[in-house]
Enzyme design. Structure first.
Site, short mmCIF file in Angstrom:
data_model
loop_
_atom_site.label_atom_id
_atom_site.label_comp_id
_atom_site.label_asym_id
_atom_site.label_seq_id
_atom_site.Cartn_x
_atom_site.Cartn_y
_atom_site.Cartn_z
N LYS A 1 0.84 -1.21 0.00
CA LYS A 1 0.00 0.00 0.00
C LYS A 1 0.87 1.25 0.00
CE LYS A 1 -1.42 1.90 3.93
NZ LYS A 1 -1.04 3.32 3.93
N ASN A 2 2.04 1.17 0.62
CA ASN A 2 2.87 2.38 0.71
C ASN A 2 3.83 2.52 -0.47
OD1 ASN A 2 1.45 3.02 2.93
ND2 ASN A 2 3.06 2.60 4.42
N ARG B 1 -3.02 10.79 1.97
CA ARG B 1 -1.87 11.70 1.98
C ARG B 1 -1.19 11.75 0.62
NH1 ARG B 1 -0.92 13.78 6.35
NH2 ARG B 1 1.22 14.38 5.96
N CYS C 1 -4.07 8.67 8.34
CA CYS C 1 -4.36 8.31 9.73
C CYS C 1 -3.96 9.42 10.68
CB CYS C 1 -3.62 7.03 10.09
SG CYS C 1 -4.30 5.61 9.26
N ASP D 1 4.71 1.06 11.74
CA ASP D 1 3.46 0.41 11.33
C ASP D 1 3.35 -1.03 11.84
OD1 ASP D 1 2.70 2.66 9.42
OD2 ASP D 1 4.67 2.07 8.74
N VAL E 1 8.76 7.50 15.85
CA VAL E 1 8.48 8.08 14.52
C VAL E 1 7.29 9.04 14.57
CG1 VAL E 1 7.89 7.54 12.12
CG2 VAL E 1 9.49 6.08 13.37
N1 EPU Z 1 7.30 14.85 9.16
C1 EPU Z 1 7.45 16.18 9.38
N2 EPU Z 1 7.35 17.03 8.31
C2 EPU Z 1 7.10 16.59 7.05
C3 EPU Z 1 6.94 15.20 6.83
C4 EPU Z 1 7.04 14.35 7.92
O1 EPU Z 1 7.69 16.62 10.51
O2 EPU Z 1 7.01 17.40 6.11
C5 EPU Z 1 7.36 13.92 10.31
C6 EPU Z 1 5.99 13.26 10.58
O3 EPU Z 1 5.17 14.10 11.34
C7 EPU Z 1 6.38 11.99 11.30
C8 EPU Z 1 7.72 11.63 10.65
O4 EPU Z 1 8.20 12.82 10.00
O5 EPU Z 1 6.58 12.25 12.67
C9 EPU Z 1 7.66 10.52 9.64
O6 EPU Z 1 6.66 10.80 8.66
P1 EPU Z 1 6.80 10.31 7.16
O7 EPU Z 1 6.84 11.50 6.27
O8 EPU Z 1 7.93 9.34 7.07
O9 EPU Z 1 5.44 9.55 6.97
P2 EPU Z 1 4.48 9.55 5.70
O10 EPU Z 1 5.27 9.57 4.46
O11 EPU Z 1 3.40 10.55 5.88
C10 EPU Z 1 4.49 6.97 5.36
C11 EPU Z 1 3.45 5.89 5.38
C12 EPU Z 1 3.01 5.62 6.80
C13 EPU Z 1 4.23 5.22 7.61
C14 EPU Z 1 5.31 6.31 7.52
C15 EPU Z 1 6.60 5.93 8.23
C16 EPU Z 1 2.34 6.16 3.28
C17 EPU Z 1 1.11 6.54 2.55
N3 EPU Z 1 2.30 6.29 4.59
O12 EPU Z 1 3.84 8.12 5.87
O13 EPU Z 1 2.12 4.53 6.74
O14 EPU Z 1 3.86 5.06 8.95
O15 EPU Z 1 5.61 6.58 6.14
O16 EPU Z 1 7.12 4.75 7.72
O17 EPU Z 1 3.31 5.72 2.70
C18 EPU Z 1 0.40 3.15 7.48
O18 EPU Z 1 0.70 2.41 6.53
O19 EPU Z 1 -0.43 2.84 8.37
C19 EPU Z 1 1.04 4.46 7.57
C20 EPU Z 1 0.65 5.42 8.40
#
Ligand code: EPU
Length: 479
Positions: A59-60, A131, A155, A352, A374
């Site tokens: 999914k990611n 997102r 989420c 996750d 995280v």
């Molecule tokens: N963060 C910031 N600023 C930003 C971007 C991120 O402060 O501009 C912080 C976030 O607040 C968080 C940390 O960095 O504390 C990590 O966030 P990240 O950007 O890595 O997460 P994401 O890309 O929004 C993806 C997955 C998540 C997974 C995370 C970490 C997708 C669609 N989502 O989210 O998946 O937990 O990476 O591996 O790829 C899930 O599958 O249930 C899920 C939430």
């Protein structure tokens, strides 16, 4: 099932957005039967889950690879595509930009030959649903010189800001205007420019943003402190197939040499290691035995170590015998062992994996510690587990050894889990994707009946969830 991109043709507005907000509604076409995807389940726990489930593409990764198709001058084909809501959302986003999509079971072809801008009002039908829209910035800036991005969903496991994304785009020359309805971006004259970018944290999304923006930028982009999750590596494989030049250096450094043109790709998505781990935890918590077809060992090494330390057993079939790749996970009987762990970016223990594992740890003998590093707010789900009889205390301090960026910040981001706890049924409302899966495992492990509401969030990331559960012998009915 599919999200209807065109509001005029929508027939049912029954499913809530991934944000859980009641005013954010998905538009579902008439083939969507709520019987197949019930919003509430009544679960009678106590039956060990046994049998096989299949996981398909991650999914990611899948939605991001679909966004990458926008960068190609010829059509792309993605295989091993799961039928989950996030894929529906991206399909709709692309269709609204006039990418022609052909989706059959497990496969999607995308023709970006006639990409045009989409009306913000039509894109806003998808606001709050996922997102992924933020990742459309780079590709749209390259194709059209401008982009509109609706409000994001996803989420609620923390603030989830997008400052790293926007800072990186600005560094590459983009202008960003924040308006109440969403973000308006424009490319600089001559297009996005390569530059040096350093992330404050190895964010998955921000790394993908830079990759998708830098591959067609003028000059070289050097990204420091990049995320290196397997899904990112798979996205790099997709982009390389398209003609991109990306070098992965040690120490989280990516070097992207902008090229003039990219082409379509043909790619098979890596399997969903997060879903595979969820089923592994379900086997452990219910004292069951589940074979996850499609699961692969290399992207799960860290999880498998933890699974073994807790007392679970697994057997990897790497496909050498001609059978499909799989990993069998089972509870060998006897007591599970408590342990201390902290979540981390890859190659660490993924955030996750944390929530489903906590349910298994509630059944382990002794005190376990989980330090979530995280997301600042990914332990709220433990309240419901306590309501079911678990003994979990959450703390603001960094427990278990290291100090993370949430230290002294006031966030409840460490948990002490005392087990084994006898779980009993309860009425539960799913808060987020992985937290929701953990509620379901808890309900399946508990004595008595539970009513679990809000399954929509589960369908965002777990393909064919009810059917898989049924195949494993779970005792439940749609309510
Ligand atoms: N963060 C910031 N600023 C930003 C971007 C991120 O402060 O501009 C912080 C976030 O607040 C968080 C940390 O960095 O504390 C990590 O966030 P990240 O950007 O890595 O997460 P994401 O890309 O929004 C993806 C997955 C998540 C997974 C995370 C970490 C997708 C669609 N989502 O989210 O998946 O937990 O990476 O591996 O790829 C899930 O599958 O249930 C899920 C939430």
């Amino acid at each position: 099932m599919g999200v209807v991109a065109d509001a005029e043709h929508a027939t049912i507005t029954g499913r809530r957005g991934a944000s859980g907000s009641p005013d954010v509604r998905f538009l579902i076409d008439e083939e969507c039967t709520l019987a197949a995807d019930a919003s509430t389940l009544k679960i009678v726990g106590g039956t060990p889950l046994r049998g096989e489930v299949t996981v398909r593409g991650a999914k990611n990764l899948v939605p991001k690879a679909m966004v990458a198709a926008l960068l190609g001058s010829t059509p792309s084909r993605l295989r091993n595509v799961p039928d989950v809501l996030d894929v529906d959302v991206v399909s709709s986003l692309l269709e609204l930009h006039r990418v022609s999509i052909d989706r059959t079971d497990g496969e999607v072809t995308m023709d970006p030959g006639s990409v045009t801008s989409a009306e913000p009002s039509r894109l806003n039908v998808l606001a709050g649903s996922s997102r992924i829209p933020i990742l459309m910035c780079g590709p749209l800036l390259h194709r059209l010189g401008k982009a509109f991005i609706p409000d994001l969903g996803g989420c609620r496991i923390g603030d989830r800001p997008i400052d790293f994304h926007l800072d990186a785009l600005r560094q590459m020359g983009a202008t960003v205007d924040k308006e109440p309805e969403g973000l308006y971006l424009s490319a600089p004259e001559g297009g996005l420019r390569g530059t040096k970018i350093e992330l404050n944290f190895p964010s998955v999304g921000a790394t993908e943003q830079v990759l998708l923006s830098a591959v067609l930028a003028n000059g070289i982009t050097e990204l420091r402190n990049a995320a290196v999750e397997p899904e990112i590596m798979d996205l790099i494989s997709v982009l390389q197939k398209m003609g991109a030049l990306i070098t992965v250096h040690s120490n989280r450094v990516l070097r992207i040499e902008g090229v003039d043109k990219l082409y379509g790709y043909d790619h098979t998505a890596i399997p969903d290691r997060l879903e595979a781990a969820s089923w592994a935890c379900a086997a452990l918590a219910t004292k069951g035995d589940i074979t996850v077809l499609g699961a692969e060992q290399p992207s799960m090494l860290t999880f498998l170590n933890v699974f073994r330390k807790v007392g679970g057993q697994f057997e990897v079939n790497d496909g050498g015998d001609g059978k499909p790749r799989s990993i069998r996970f089972w509870h060998p009987g006897g007591a599970l062992s408590a342990m201390a762990l902290e979540t981390d970016v890859a190659p660490g223990f993924q955030t996750d994996w944390q929530q489903p594992l906590v349910v298994a740890l509630s059944q382990a003998d002794g005190l376990s510690i989980v330090h979530e590093t995280v997301y600042e707010n990914r332990l709220g789900f433990t309240d419901a587990l306590n309501k079911m009889g678990a003994h979990i205390q959450v703390y603001r301090e960094c427990l278990g050894g290291s100090t993370c960026r949430f230290n002294q910040s006031g966030y409840l981001h460490s948990a002490v889990i005392s087990g084994p706890a006898k779980l009993h049924g309860a009425e539960l409302v799913i808060p987020d994707l992985r937290g929701g899966f953990s509620y379901l495992i808890a309900a399946l492990a508990a004595e008595g009946e539970s009513t679990v509401h809000g399954l929509e969030l589960i369908y965002r990331g777990y393909e064919g969830f009810s059917a898989k559960l049924r195949g494993l012998g779970a005792n439940f009915t749609a309510a």
